[in-house]
Design an enzyme around this catalytic site. Sequence first.
Site, PDB file in Angstrom:
ATOM      1  N   HIS A  66      57.969   0.836  20.167  1.00 36.09           N
ATOM      2  CA  HIS A  66      57.723   1.973  19.277  1.00 36.09           C
ATOM      3  C   HIS A  66      59.000   2.804  19.117  1.00 36.09           C
ATOM      4  O   HIS A  66      59.409   3.133  17.997  1.00 36.09           O
ATOM      5  CB  HIS A  66      56.582   2.828  19.840  1.00 36.09           C
ATOM      6  N   GLU A  67      59.632   3.140  20.264  1.00 31.62           N
ATOM      7  CA  GLU A  67      60.819   4.010  20.193  1.00 31.62           C
ATOM      8  C   GLU A  67      61.981   3.312  19.489  1.00 31.62           C
ATOM      9  O   GLU A  67      62.686   3.926  18.686  1.00 31.62           O
ATOM     10  CB  GLU A  67      61.237   4.468  21.588  1.00 31.62           C
TER      11      GLU A  67
ATOM     12  N   CYS B  65      52.404   9.171  17.333  1.00 31.85           N
ATOM     13  CA  CYS B  65      53.838   9.433  17.211  1.00 31.85           C
ATOM     14  C   CYS B  65      54.020  10.923  16.984  1.00 31.85           C
ATOM     15  O   CYS B  65      53.285  11.518  16.181  1.00 31.85           O
ATOM     16  CB  CYS B  65      54.415   8.636  16.046  1.00 31.85           C
TER      17      CYS B  65
HETATM   18 NI    NI Z   1      57.296   7.778  17.414  1.00 35.91          NI
END
Ligand code: NI
Length: 176
Positions: free
Chosen positions: A141-142, A99
Amino acid sequence: MKREILKMGDPRLLERAKLVERHATPELKALVADMRETMIAARGAGLAAPQIGVGLRVVIFGFEHNERYPDAEPVPYTELINPVLTPLTTEMEEDWEGCLSVPGLRGQVPRFTRLRYTGFDPEGRPILREVSGFHARVVQHECDHLDGILYPMRMRDLRLFGYTDVLFPDADVIEE
Ligand code: NI
């Protein structure tokens, strides 16, 4: 304009982002343009608005070939407003994630393998897709960023969390 990416520890990354209420506004287009420039400069696979300190439900993701994920299949570049995710399976798979807000680290994160996502593009046109594999992983994830969730909070085994250059010493992985 390239924006600063907030790092883990910043309380703004833990907030729930608000719905975008008006589409196709100059402000929304400027936000998405800044996000795109910021993501490309960081060689990221995706970016969520809270990562640049904007508490709105906006994510972008996609790449042809990403140096951070050299084995991942391409994901079409997508700008997604007010996304809603619906898993199409109960099956989950663990794989490595990084990330831009957690630089230098990778961890094994469980994600649904198949899902449907809906939302809008910045012009207000609807988006509906059914995806699997890395595409499904990136979206999850986003969109987690929009609910104040960073990937380490999803991990089941913190032994599978470490520095990218130690975990993958031979890989040509670009660090953020
Ligand atoms: Ni991220």
